[in-house]
Write an enzyme that holds these catalytic residues in place. Sequence first.
Site, PDB file in Angstrom:
ATOM      1  N   HIS A 203       0.791  -1.232   0.000  1.00 28.13           N
ATOM      2  CA  HIS A 203       0.000   0.000   0.000  1.00 28.13           C
ATOM      3  C   HIS A 203       0.826   1.286   0.000  1.00 28.13           C
ATOM      4  CE1 HIS A 203       0.932   0.026   4.303  1.00 28.13           C
ATOM      5  NE2 HIS A 203       0.591   1.292   4.306  1.00 28.13           N
TER       6      HIS A 203
HETATM    7  C1  UD1 Z   1      -2.075   6.067   5.293  1.00 34.80           C
HETATM    8  C2  UD1 Z   1      -0.750   6.618   5.840  1.00 34.80           C
HETATM    9  C3  UD1 Z   1       0.305   5.517   5.819  1.00 34.80           C
HETATM   10  C4  UD1 Z   1      -0.177   4.266   6.535  1.00 34.80           C
HETATM   11  C5  UD1 Z   1      -1.518   3.830   5.973  1.00 34.80           C
HETATM   12  C6  UD1 Z   1      -2.039   2.666   6.763  1.00 34.80           C
HETATM   13  C7  UD1 Z   1      -0.373   8.994   5.326  1.00 34.80           C
HETATM   14  C8  UD1 Z   1       0.376   9.946   4.500  1.00 34.80           C
HETATM   15  N1  UD1 Z   1      -0.268   7.710   4.997  1.00 34.80           N
HETATM   16  O1  UD1 Z   1      -1.872   5.724   3.949  1.00 34.80           O
HETATM   17  O2  UD1 Z   1       1.467   5.983   6.490  1.00 34.80           O
HETATM   18  O3  UD1 Z   1       0.771   3.249   6.345  1.00 34.80           O
HETATM   19  O4  UD1 Z   1      -2.450   4.924   6.051  1.00 34.80           O
HETATM   20  O5  UD1 Z   1      -2.925   1.878   6.040  1.00 34.80           O
HETATM   21  O6  UD1 Z   1      -1.040   9.384   6.244  1.00 34.80           O
HETATM   22  N2  UD1 Z   1      -9.283   5.028   1.067  1.00 34.80           N
HETATM   23  C9  UD1 Z   1     -10.534   4.457   1.035  1.00 34.80           C
HETATM   24  N3  UD1 Z   1     -11.121   4.158   2.239  1.00 34.80           N
HETATM   25  C10 UD1 Z   1     -10.545   4.409   3.436  1.00 34.80           C
HETATM   26  C11 UD1 Z   1      -9.278   5.008   3.451  1.00 34.80           C
HETATM   27  C12 UD1 Z   1      -8.670   5.316   2.253  1.00 34.80           C
HETATM   28  O7  UD1 Z   1     -11.092   4.205  -0.030  1.00 34.80           O
HETATM   29  O8  UD1 Z   1     -11.146   4.113   4.485  1.00 34.80           O
HETATM   30  C13 UD1 Z   1      -8.588   5.297  -0.224  1.00 34.80           C
HETATM   31  C14 UD1 Z   1      -8.847   6.683  -0.779  1.00 34.80           C
HETATM   32  O9  UD1 Z   1      -8.933   6.553  -2.165  1.00 34.80           O
HETATM   33  C15 UD1 Z   1      -7.567   7.421  -0.415  1.00 34.80           C
HETATM   34  C16 UD1 Z   1      -6.516   6.325  -0.457  1.00 34.80           C
HETATM   35  O10 UD1 Z   1      -7.192   5.162  -0.018  1.00 34.80           O
HETATM   36  O11 UD1 Z   1      -7.285   8.454  -1.303  1.00 34.80           O
HETATM   37  C17 UD1 Z   1      -5.331   6.601   0.445  1.00 34.80           C
HETATM   38  O12 UD1 Z   1      -5.756   6.850   1.784  1.00 34.80           O
HETATM   39  P1  UD1 Z   1      -4.890   7.783   2.766  1.00 34.80           P
HETATM   40  O13 UD1 Z   1      -5.472   7.762   4.110  1.00 34.80           O
HETATM   41  O14 UD1 Z   1      -4.667   9.132   2.137  1.00 34.80           O
HETATM   42  O15 UD1 Z   1      -3.472   7.111   2.771  1.00 34.80           O
HETATM   43  P2  UD1 Z   1      -3.081   5.586   2.974  1.00 34.80           P
HETATM   44  O16 UD1 Z   1      -2.518   5.094   1.695  1.00 34.80           O
HETATM   45  O17 UD1 Z   1      -4.207   4.850   3.567  1.00 34.80           O
HETATM   46  N1  UDP Z   2      -3.769  -5.168   8.870  1.00 39.20           N
HETATM   47  C1  UDP Z   2      -5.068  -5.647   8.967  1.00 39.20           C
HETATM   48  N2  UDP Z   2      -5.717  -6.010   7.824  1.00 39.20           N
HETATM   49  C2  UDP Z   2      -5.128  -5.940   6.598  1.00 39.20           C
HETATM   50  C3  UDP Z   2      -3.799  -5.460   6.516  1.00 39.20           C
HETATM   51  C4  UDP Z   2      -3.163  -5.064   7.672  1.00 39.20           C
HETATM   52  O1  UDP Z   2      -5.610  -5.749  10.058  1.00 39.20           O
HETATM   53  O2  UDP Z   2      -5.798  -6.276   5.590  1.00 39.20           O
HETATM   54  C5  UDP Z   2      -3.113  -4.739  10.125  1.00 39.20           C
HETATM   55  C6  UDP Z   2      -1.756  -5.381  10.372  1.00 39.20           C
HETATM   56  O3  UDP Z   2      -1.746  -5.742  11.731  1.00 39.20           O
HETATM   57  C7  UDP Z   2      -0.784  -4.264  10.111  1.00 39.20           C
HETATM   58  C8  UDP Z   2      -1.583  -3.044  10.516  1.00 39.20           C
HETATM   59  O4  UDP Z   2      -2.900  -3.338  10.072  1.00 39.20           O
HETATM   60  O5  UDP Z   2       0.371  -4.331  10.888  1.00 39.20           O
HETATM   61  C9  UDP Z   2      -1.025  -1.771   9.976  1.00 39.20           C
HETATM   62  O6  UDP Z   2      -1.562  -1.456   8.792  1.00 39.20           O
HETATM   63  P1  UDP Z   2      -0.810  -0.951   7.482  1.00 39.20           P
HETATM   64  O7  UDP Z   2       0.026  -2.020   6.941  1.00 39.20           O
HETATM   65  O8  UDP Z   2      -1.925  -0.432   6.657  1.00 39.20           O
HETATM   66  O9  UDP Z   2       0.035   0.318   7.970  1.00 39.20           O
HETATM   67  P2  UDP Z   2       1.583   0.583   8.305  1.00 39.20           P
HETATM   68  O10 UDP Z   2       1.942  -0.259   9.461  1.00 39.20           O
HETATM   69  O11 UDP Z   2       2.386   0.296   7.075  1.00 39.20           O
HETATM   70  O12 UDP Z   2       1.614   2.042   8.606  1.00 39.20           O
END
Ligand code: UD1
Ligand code: UDP
Length: 356
Positions: A203
């Site tokens: 991701h």
């Molecule tokens: C964010 C964090 C990242 C973390 C990740 C955990 C930042 C800059 N990044 O990344 O550090 O590892 O969360 O998973 O804060 N979206 C949905 N539904 C949701 C959430 C997001 O559809 O509930 C989609 C939207 O299209 C959005 C994209 O995912 O634009 C990215 O979401 P965003 O929260 O901006 O960043 P993450 O990639 O989730």
């Molecule tokens: N995780 C989850 N479901 C998923 C993928 C991840 O519950 O489908 C959990 C897992 O425990 C992981 C945590 O969410 O360590 C953190 O999420 P993510 O990988 O999105 O964020 P990051 O740790 O890279 O910021």
Amino acid sequence: MKIVTVVGARPQFIKAAMVSHELRKTHHEVLVHTGQHYDCQMSQVFFDELDIPEPNYNLGIGSDSHARQTARAMMALEEVLLKENPDMLLVYGDTNSTLAAALTASKMGIRIAHVEAGPRMFDMTVPEEVNRVVTDHLSTLLFAPTQTSAENLAKEGITGGVHLTGDVMYDAFLKYAPIASGKSRILERLGLHQKGYAYVTVHRARNTDDPIRLRAIVRALIDLDTRLVLPVHPRTRKSLEAAGLCRELASASHVTLSEPVGYLDSLMLTMEARTIVTDSGGLQREAYFAQVPCLTLDDATPWPETIACGWNTLVPCMSNTLTEVVQVPRCCDGYPPLFGNGGAAQSIARLIGSLA
Ligand code: UD1
Ligand code: UDP
């Protein structure tokens, strides 16, 4: 002491679950969800499974560009902080919600406690690195999860208020791994055998937002000769669809794509996997906790100690080495206690109390 805790994204719900329960034994916590993550499988499922207290506020900021998302969170948080007038702000990790909360509180003269202070990739093109560095430099209390994290802070001149507490993700793993073993039915549901599959998550923006890089990852996964389970992050689903890669990946007979799974299913998938293939910071550590070899789809990691002892291997995404690396048996050099002893949340609550 009155503490406003700000969370917004999946990894922060897991971390806050551990600390909130400790904190509430002696302090008054006001929980704020920015709404950065909002899909049920990205948010509510964690509140339900980890018994996280209902947020006092949900700011509903949703998805947007970095500036707009951060700015919207700051504007809404300023109002909450004005109303609540807390003694301290508590934030986790490195998301835009973390940065927004830290910037807002610092301008209001509110002390900041940062859980997961100090991990570094030494690459300011990574959005999370900017969030970590800025938040650390604004914080009064810095809870470092590893020795390396504490050393990184010292190298940046931050020594006051730094405490090596261990990693709250490890606390969560110790508490919930046995619960996952008892409750999760994900292996049966997906027809998986213990140690018979790789658990894959992707991701990171730099892997998903560059179609060439994403295509290289998809090709490498399709070429693997191992059953793969890949719960797809919404960011990744969007990118796969935009690049026309979704069908290609889904039609490979060894690949199972799913919606994001809950925490208990994720732990189960982790513990029983033969290998983890990921770019997630959380999953790299959970692989280590579960003593499962990890391949990290990136050029660097904020968790270099997992590489040093052989449990984690960096696989730069543009290389063709994923297939070779997956086949090679890993040679792991012991299992040192890199992430503490499972008492990080307790230490954090105590240290916050000592500042009162
Ligand atoms: C964010 C964090 C990242 C973390 C990740 C955990 C930042 C800059 N990044 O990344 O550090 O590892 O969360 O998973 O804060 N979206 C949905 N539904 C949701 C959430 C997001 O559809 O509930 C989609 C939207 O299209 C959005 C994209 O995912 O634009 C990215 O979401 P965003 O929260 O901006 O960043 P993450 O990639 O989730
Ligand atoms: N995780 C989850 N479901 C998923 C993928 C991840 O519950 O489908 C959990 C897992 O425990 C992981 C945590 O969410 O360590 C953190 O999420 P993510 O990988 O999105 O964020 P990051 O740790 O890279 O910021």
